[in-house]
Scaffold this active site. Structure first.
Site, mmCIF file in Angstrom:
data_model
loop_
_atom_site.group_PDB
_atom_site.id
_atom_site.type_symbol
_atom_site.label_atom_id
_atom_site.label_comp_id
_atom_site.label_asym_id
_atom_site.label_seq_id
_atom_site.Cartn_x
_atom_site.Cartn_y
_atom_site.Cartn_z
ATOM 1 N N GLY A 1 -2.955 1.615 -11.303
ATOM 2 C CA GLY A 1 -3.051 2.820 -12.102
ATOM 3 C C GLY A 1 -1.905 3.364 -13.137
ATOM 4 O O GLY A 1 -1.341 2.332 -13.870
ATOM 5 N N SER A 2 -1.622 4.555 -13.088
ATOM 6 C CA SER A 2 -0.585 4.948 -14.180
ATOM 7 C C SER A 2 0.832 4.305 -14.129
ATOM 8 O O SER A 2 1.574 4.571 -15.132
ATOM 9 C CB SER A 2 -0.529 6.526 -14.260
ATOM 10 O OG SER A 2 -1.914 7.040 -14.735
#
Length: 485
Positions: free
Chosen positions: A218-219
């Site tokens: 993810g981020s």
């Protein structure tokens, strides 16, 4: 000599030659493998005749051998069992050395490793009972306890490392298991416990911190993309990026939104620093396309992606995909598509940034000591790579501090301590489920500990738990425990 006798002589000679070769192969080539096979009960009985070395955390045994009255003579005991189960692994008469250090350093603990040759000679001459060596670990018991308690019963993992050395300060995987159930001399009960563990769909025997099926980052992967941008020389912290409310993936009609459908900037031109602070999806999808797959991949490799690492347990290599089209490349910019990581790898990214860009090789065993507590081996910190320049590391640190001070990671704040961090919410599968991530280090101006936490989605239908909400508090507990007063 007539022909039949000559043929018989050649046949007998060939048979003796084959026997000699087979014996040589078994005794000198295949001996170690045959000896270490889990089903070799003669070897297990032999090893149970000597005391197995202890596994120590801050001088306290978390795995030790205890004398018994039965014919096996020794039984393995695990204190704080579920807290350290994926670190220690288990030692079982039925199933042998399994998982963790019990498997990775079996020969040392059993006393059969080549490094203990002289000790074995002394034991033979003096008549002393042979014993294994002990392992003194790098684990900080306070950080380990904080990680285990903060994760609780939720599935996931937490890792902490000392960014200055690579020493692993915590290694927790959930769900856990009790290795005492597998070390018992009640072999029926051991078999029942093992079958229950292996058939559990939650897979408690998998060390999620360093192995398993791996996770989309993810981020948290935006740190890698931001590093690639700064290292390219074409971008600075104040460089403006293209960050609209929604970004159409190149060559498709699919739109990638920002979290909550919000704009990253009123004009759709957030800076790189701002994009990290608020975790702007559209800006990083666009940025990955501008950098190109090779630049992002090479930067990931500098942080340890694709590397074969032993701590000494084997770590599954994290990966950045090959042969991407433009849409897939954009998705990797936000840590999706086929980017896959271990929590240890994510902690290594933060650790390298914290250490002025130098990535240290992670390790779990501080020293190996013989029966008399003499040091046989001491691990010396080693630099794995120069992941980024010191100036890039400083810029990334400033961005990560802003994430915790006023961005998506405010729940990782510690009063009186400057914390650097990055949140992540990683989608997986096709049902919309997502895992929660947080990675970071503290103090930001004098890093002593770097962490990575993943909390798996509780259900297949994600209900909005983000990395900043779920994983950041776990990381905060670890950072608080690891920062010297």
């Amino acid at each position: 000599m007539n022909t039949p006798i000559r043929r018989l002589a050649f046949l007998v000679l060939a048979m003796f030659t084959a026997l000699l070769l087979a014996t040589t192969w078994i005794q000198f080539v295949a001996a170690d493998g045959l000896r270490d096979r889990p089903g070799n009960r003669r070897t297990l009985i032999d090893t149970y005749s000597r005391e197995r070395g202890a596994i120590l955390v801050d001088g306290t045994a978390v795995a030790r051998s205890e004398r018994t009255d039965d014919d096996l003579r020794w039984v393995r005991r695990y204190d704080q069992a579920t807290r350290y189960s994926h670190v220690t692994g288990y030692w079982s008469f039925t199933y042998g050395a399994g998982l963790g250090l019990e498997k990775a350093r079996n020969a040392v603990l059993a006393g059969t490793d080549d490094s203990l040759f002289y000790q074995r000679v002394v034991d033979l001459v003096t008549g002393q009972q042979p014993s294994g060596a002990s392992l003194e670990l790098t684990i900080d018991p306070d950080v380990q306890a904080a990680a285990a308690e903060a994760l609780g019963d939720r599935r996931g993992a937490a890792v902490a490392v000392d960014p200055r050395t690579g020493a692993i300060l915590a290694l927790v995987s959930r769900p856990s298991f009790d290795p005492n159930a597998l070390s018992s001399h009640n072999l029926t009960a051991v078999d029942e416990a093992y079958q229950q563990l292996t058939q559990d769909p939650a897979q408690p025997l998998v060390n999620r911190a360093i192995a398993g099926d791996l996770y989309p980052p993810g981020s948290t992967f935006k740190l890698v993309v931001a590093a690639a941008a700064l290292e390219s020389g074409d971008y600075r912290a104040d460089s403006e990026l293209d960050g609209p409310v929604r970004y159409t993936l190149p060559g498709t009609s699919t739109e990638l939104p920002n979290f909550g459908g919000e704009a990253c900037d009123p004009q759709g031109r957030p800076t790189l620093a701002r994009s990290v602070q608020i975790s702007c999806n559209t800006a990083f999808a666009w940025l990955a396309g501008q950098l190109g797959a090779d630049a992002v991949r090479e930067q990931a490799q500098e942080f340890g992606f694709g590397q074969q690492i032993e701590v000494p347990m084997q770590v599954t290599p994290s990966s950045y995909p090959d042969q991407l089209d433009d849409a897939q490349l954009a998705l990797t910019g936000v840590g999706q598509y086929d980017v896959r990581v271990t929590p240890l790898q994510v902690a290594m990214v933060s650790a390298a940034i914290a250490n002025d860009g130098a990535l240290m090789t992670p390790y779990l065993v501080e020293t190996v000591r013989d029966r008399d507590l003499e040091v046989i081996h001491e691990t010396r910190p080693r630099t794995m790579s120069r992941s980024v320049s010191a100036s890039t590391a400083a810029a990334l640190t400033e961005m990560m501090v802003s994430v915790v001070q006023g961005g998506s990671g405010t729940l990782a704040q510690i009063p009186g301590v400057s914390v650097a961090g990055k949140t992540g919410t990683a989608e997986f599968g096709s049902s919309g489920a997502a895992h929660a991530w947080f990675t970071g280090f503290a103090p930001a101006d004098d890093p002593q500990i770097a962490v990575a936490v993943i909390v798996e989605s509780a259900t297949d239908n994600w209900t909005g738990e983000t990395g900043g909400q779920v994983a950041a508090p776990v990381a905060r507990a670890m950072l608080e425990a690891g920062v010297a007063p």
